[in-house]
Motif scaffolding. Sequence first.
Motif, PDB file in Angstrom:
ATOM      1  N   ALA A 167     113.108   6.967  36.351  1.00  0.00           N
ATOM      2  CA  ALA A 167     112.599   7.531  35.092  1.00  0.00           C
ATOM      3  C   ALA A 167     111.488   8.534  35.386  1.00  0.00           C
ATOM      4  O   ALA A 167     111.437   9.620  34.796  1.00  0.00           O
ATOM      5  CB  ALA A 167     112.098   6.414  34.175  1.00  0.00           C
ATOM      6  N   LEU A 168     110.615   8.204  36.330  1.00  0.00           N
ATOM      7  CA  LEU A 168     109.552   9.146  36.716  1.00  0.00           C
ATOM      8  C   LEU A 168     110.138  10.408  37.342  1.00  0.00           C
ATOM      9  O   LEU A 168     109.679  11.524  37.090  1.00  0.00           O
ATOM     10  CB  LEU A 168     108.587   8.477  37.708  1.00  0.00           C
ATOM     11  CG  LEU A 168     107.615   7.458  37.130  1.00  0.00           C
ATOM     12  CD1 LEU A 168     106.811   6.814  38.260  1.00  0.00           C
ATOM     13  CD2 LEU A 168     106.673   8.117  36.134  1.00  0.00           C
ATOM     14  N   ILE A 195     109.966   5.437  29.757  1.00  0.00           N
ATOM     15  CA  ILE A 195     108.660   6.070  29.568  1.00  0.00           C
ATOM     16  C   ILE A 195     108.406   6.097  28.069  1.00  0.00           C
ATOM     17  O   ILE A 195     109.211   6.644  27.305  1.00  0.00           O
ATOM     18  CB  ILE A 195     108.635   7.477  30.188  1.00  0.00           C
ATOM     19  CG1 ILE A 195     108.686   7.327  31.716  1.00  0.00           C
ATOM     20  CG2 ILE A 195     107.390   8.246  29.757  1.00  0.00           C
ATOM     21  CD1 ILE A 195     108.762   8.611  32.480  1.00  0.00           C
ATOM     22  N   LYS A 244     102.774  10.901  41.789  1.00  0.00           N
ATOM     23  CA  LYS A 244     102.011  10.399  40.642  1.00  0.00           C
ATOM     24  C   LYS A 244     100.890   9.446  41.077  1.00  0.00           C
ATOM     25  O   LYS A 244      99.769   9.528  40.584  1.00  0.00           O
ATOM     26  CB  LYS A 244     102.970   9.689  39.673  1.00  0.00           C
ATOM     27  CG  LYS A 244     102.272   9.144  38.418  1.00  0.00           C
ATOM     28  CD  LYS A 244     103.306   8.552  37.469  1.00  0.00           C
ATOM     29  CE  LYS A 244     102.666   7.788  36.335  1.00  0.00           C
ATOM     30  NZ  LYS A 244     101.876   8.592  35.421  1.00  0.00           N
ATOM     31  N   THR A 303     103.816   6.835  29.090  1.00  0.00           N
ATOM     32  CA  THR A 303     103.498   5.834  30.118  1.00  0.00           C
ATOM     33  C   THR A 303     104.770   5.164  30.616  1.00  0.00           C
ATOM     34  O   THR A 303     105.587   4.705  29.811  1.00  0.00           O
ATOM     35  CB  THR A 303     102.579   4.736  29.518  1.00  0.00           C
ATOM     36  OG1 THR A 303     101.418   5.366  29.005  1.00  0.00           O
ATOM     37  CG2 THR A 303     102.196   3.706  30.559  1.00  0.00           C
ATOM     38  N   VAL A 304     104.928   5.107  31.926  1.00  0.00           N
ATOM     39  CA  VAL A 304     106.096   4.392  32.460  1.00  0.00           C
ATOM     40  C   VAL A 304     105.829   2.891  32.341  1.00  0.00           C
ATOM     41  O   VAL A 304     104.754   2.402  32.697  1.00  0.00           O
ATOM     42  CB  VAL A 304     106.409   4.810  33.919  1.00  0.00           C
ATOM     43  CG1 VAL A 304     105.290   4.450  34.871  1.00  0.00           C
ATOM     44  CG2 VAL A 304     107.724   4.195  34.385  1.00  0.00           C
ATOM     45  N   GLU A 344     107.733  12.671  26.216  1.00  0.00           N
ATOM     46  CA  GLU A 344     106.809  11.522  26.171  1.00  0.00           C
ATOM     47  C   GLU A 344     107.562  10.211  26.022  1.00  0.00           C
ATOM     48  O   GLU A 344     107.056   9.149  26.350  1.00  0.00           O
ATOM     49  CB  GLU A 344     105.881  11.673  24.965  1.00  0.00           C
ATOM     50  CG  GLU A 344     104.922  12.831  25.062  1.00  0.00           C
ATOM     51  CD  GLU A 344     103.569  12.376  25.559  1.00  0.00           C
ATOM     52  OE1 GLU A 344     102.912  11.601  24.856  1.00  0.00           O
ATOM     53  OE2 GLU A 344     103.178  12.783  26.670  1.00  0.00           O
ATOM     54  N   ASN A 345     108.771  10.289  25.454  1.00  0.00           N
ATOM     55  CA  ASN A 345     109.557   9.076  25.187  1.00  0.00           C
ATOM     56  C   ASN A 345     110.971   9.282  25.702  1.00  0.00           C
ATOM     57  O   ASN A 345     111.733  10.089  25.178  1.00  0.00           O
ATOM     58  CB  ASN A 345     109.570   8.767  23.690  1.00  0.00           C
ATOM     59  CG  ASN A 345     108.205   8.349  23.217  1.00  0.00           C
ATOM     60  OD1 ASN A 345     107.759   7.240  23.482  1.00  0.00           O
ATOM     61  ND2 ASN A 345     107.508   9.251  22.539  1.00  0.00           N
ATOM     62  N   TYR A 353     112.822   0.894  22.663  1.00  0.00           N
ATOM     63  CA  TYR A 353     111.926   1.930  23.200  1.00  0.00           C
ATOM     64  C   TYR A 353     111.889   3.213  22.373  1.00  0.00           C
ATOM     65  O   TYR A 353     111.049   4.071  22.617  1.00  0.00           O
ATOM     66  CB  TYR A 353     112.320   2.273  24.642  1.00  0.00           C
ATOM     67  CG  TYR A 353     112.384   1.079  25.558  1.00  0.00           C
ATOM     68  CD1 TYR A 353     111.281   0.232  25.702  1.00  0.00           C
ATOM     69  CD2 TYR A 353     113.535   0.772  26.270  1.00  0.00           C
ATOM     70  CE1 TYR A 353     111.336  -0.872  26.535  1.00  0.00           C
ATOM     71  CE2 TYR A 353     113.601  -0.326  27.110  1.00  0.00           C
ATOM     72  CZ  TYR A 353     112.495  -1.151  27.238  1.00  0.00           C
ATOM     73  OH  TYR A 353     112.561  -2.240  28.060  1.00  0.00           O
ATOM     74  N   ASN A 355     111.535  12.539  34.724  1.00  0.00           N
ATOM     75  CA  ASN A 355     110.424  13.083  33.936  1.00  0.00           C
ATOM     76  C   ASN A 355     109.737  14.243  34.675  1.00  0.00           C
ATOM     77  O   ASN A 355     109.283  15.206  34.070  1.00  0.00           O
ATOM     78  CB  ASN A 355     109.428  11.943  33.680  1.00  0.00           C
ATOM     79  CG  ASN A 355     108.556  12.180  32.456  1.00  0.00           C
ATOM     80  OD1 ASN A 355     107.400  11.867  32.465  1.00  0.00           O
ATOM     81  ND2 ASN A 355     109.101  12.738  31.398  1.00  0.00           N
TER      82      ASN A 355
END
Length: 328
Positions: free
Chosen positions: A122-123, A151, A325, A155-156, A135-136, A267, A126
Amino acid sequence: MKNLSKAGHWIGVDLGGTWVRVVLSDEKGNFVERIGEKVDKSNAEAISKQIARIVRFLCSKHDFQVKAVKGVGIAATGPLIQVEGVLIKPTNIPFDLVPLTKPVIEELGISACLINDCAGAALGENMFGAARGLENFVFITIGTGIGCGAIVNGTVLLGKDGNGHEVGHFVIDAGGKLICGCGKPGHWEGYCSGRNIPNYVRMRIKETPQEAVKQSLLLKRVGGDLSKLAAADLFASAKERDSFSLKLVNELGVLNAIGFANVISAYDPSLITVGGTVTLKNKRMILSPIRKHVGEYTVNRVPRIVITPLGDDVGLYGAVATAIKYLS
Ligand SMILES: [Zn+2]
């Protein structure tokens, strides 16, 4: 081969049950060189030694000191304890505890961090893929198993040990006819993952009048021996327009849609990207029924659902993104 930019060198490690893949990358996600090896399972410490050896090799091949590497990100199938940098009773690696980051840090003298491979993916999406600036966002993998990285509000999500959102174990069949690899009934992964699709097919064959099944290409593909059946046989038969196989692919698609709907309800992402070997080899057959049916099962506005543009490398991009990150 691309040249290393002066921006800095990062290492990403994608550690699965069978293969470990290591990439040397710059901070823009340009891969300079990659190496894949079978995971060394000779003892619990062998994997970290293997990673350190490959990192040294990559550095010497490109003629710079190991110390010039800014950090090593390791994305691994869990379960894990993220802050301790260890795997705990991992799937397909036969040790109760596998230390990863500490021995790599000690051996190489550079920083390292660990993340669940789906959260890492996911990161990666992103930072380098289709979810840039979102953001989502959720990444879902349908491969040997099923998992997701989310995310939410930038925020993950990780959870107390880094094993959050094990969506493969969401219940999608209250009847619970099939048992998941984890031992519990009715789980999404127990029906729709590459490992368990054959169980679903065998169950449906038993439930179907034999006249209808006998005509199917499925049985011909495995010479009548259903124990030899793989997920690939189902999709190959469906691609030849075999009606029984198409019916089962659609049924699995509805079950996937229920899983996706649960993820959307939890989510509320504005985009879902999908990867994993089952998806990437059968893109349209996996995505079409999900897009068609997902709205029947969630009250939330349905987001865009697309194949990850990072393909098979989403885990490696995730490992690099994690290092950037957390270790910058
Ligand atoms: Zn399960």
